[in-house]
Design a protein around this motif. Structure first.
Motif, short mmCIF file in Angstrom:
data_model
loop_
_atom_site.label_atom_id
_atom_site.label_comp_id
_atom_site.label_asym_id
_atom_site.label_seq_id
_atom_site.Cartn_x
_atom_site.Cartn_y
_atom_site.Cartn_z
N ARG B 72 1.01 -0.66 0.38
CA ARG B 72 -0.12 -0.24 -0.24
C ARG B 72 0.55 1.17 -0.20
O ARG B 72 0.04 2.53 -0.33
CB ARG B 72 -0.84 0.28 1.40
CG ARG B 72 -1.48 -1.05 1.43
CD ARG B 72 -2.92 -1.15 1.19
NE ARG B 72 -3.54 -0.09 0.84
CZ ARG B 72 -5.15 0.29 1.27
NH1 ARG B 72 -5.20 -0.76 0.09
NH2 ARG B 72 -5.49 1.36 1.41
N GLU B 74 3.37 3.99 1.95
CA GLU B 74 3.78 4.82 3.19
C GLU B 74 1.66 5.34 4.04
O GLU B 74 1.05 5.91 3.04
CB GLU B 74 4.68 6.02 3.40
CG GLU B 74 5.84 5.34 3.32
CD GLU B 74 6.42 6.66 2.87
OE1 GLU B 74 7.51 6.82 4.06
OE2 GLU B 74 6.93 7.53 2.79
N GLY B 75 1.72 5.76 4.88
CA GLY B 75 0.05 5.68 4.97
C GLY B 75 0.11 5.18 6.59
O GLY B 75 0.60 4.86 7.75
N VAL B 76 -1.38 5.28 7.12
CA VAL B 76 -1.46 4.89 8.29
C VAL B 76 -2.07 3.94 7.82
O VAL B 76 -2.53 3.37 6.93
CB VAL B 76 -3.59 5.90 8.67
CG1 VAL B 76 -3.69 5.04 9.26
CG2 VAL B 76 -3.11 7.57 8.06
#
Lengths: 133, 133
Positions: B72, B74-76
């Motif tokens: 996915r 980088e991110g939450v």
């Protein structure tokens, strides 16, 4: 400068099913529901202490949350941080060289004033600054 | 049952750069750093009121956060909710028919006790229940 996590914004294709899921999972009731035409969403809020869980349904496919769902599927769409002075926060971010989507803050739900920061400026996280009414 | 948002867990490939980004963006300093071998991560925490921003670096590609980054970007990565009694919360979720990854809670960082709930059970959101020490 970060007074609190204001909310976690979660994109969903079926708002009513998702509201029911949170009700059942955590034995909680929604505290607010609002359609924010300017942002192309209908939202339902649940309280979690001093923060909210914000469930978001796009008003159409050609909205930010509609495009997010088509691209990434359901899940966390953005994180809202509560700030005391949103104009000062925007200025601080801009001085730090970070790209603010809304250099001029705009009305959010619940009478708040909000501004989004670009996810490319924040490691892939769409960040919303929220000043309470 | 949801006492608060405990933390927002954010997956990053370059932890030090991300720590520096949050320091500059919000004029805040990290309050905690810990390697949690059992979860395959090194984490850095910033305070946001009663919650934390948790930056996560995978200890290797074949870890949950390593695989998330490959899939996915980088991110939450997950949302942690603070609960008073984690065993009662797990039981409640299971009775509601939701798939808990850790039916037996396990040690988290900061002396907490944690349990993850499957994202397929929570509309695409990986949820962590957190009971404080």
């Amino acid at each position: 400068m970060l007074d609190d996590v204001d909310h976690v914004g979660i994109a969903t294709t079926d708002l009513e099913a998702e509201v029911e899921r949170y009700r059942r999972a955590f034995d909680i009731e929604p505290v607010h529901r609002e359609t924010v035409e300017s942002q192309g969403v209908e939202e339902v809020l649940f309280r979690a202490g001093t923060s909210y869980v914000q469930l978001l349904r796009p008003l159409g496919p050609d909205t930010p949350v509609g495009r997010f769902l088509a691209r990434r599927g359901e899940g966390v769409h953005h994180v809202g941080y509560r700030v005391g002075d949103i104009r000062a926060a925007i200025k601080h971010l801009e001085r730090a060289g970070l790209r603010v989507i809304d250099p001029e803050p705009r009305p959010g739900s619940r009478g708040t004033t909000v501004a989004f920061v670009h996810p490319k400026a924040m490691g892939g996280v769409l960040v919303e600054l929220v000043q309470e009414a």
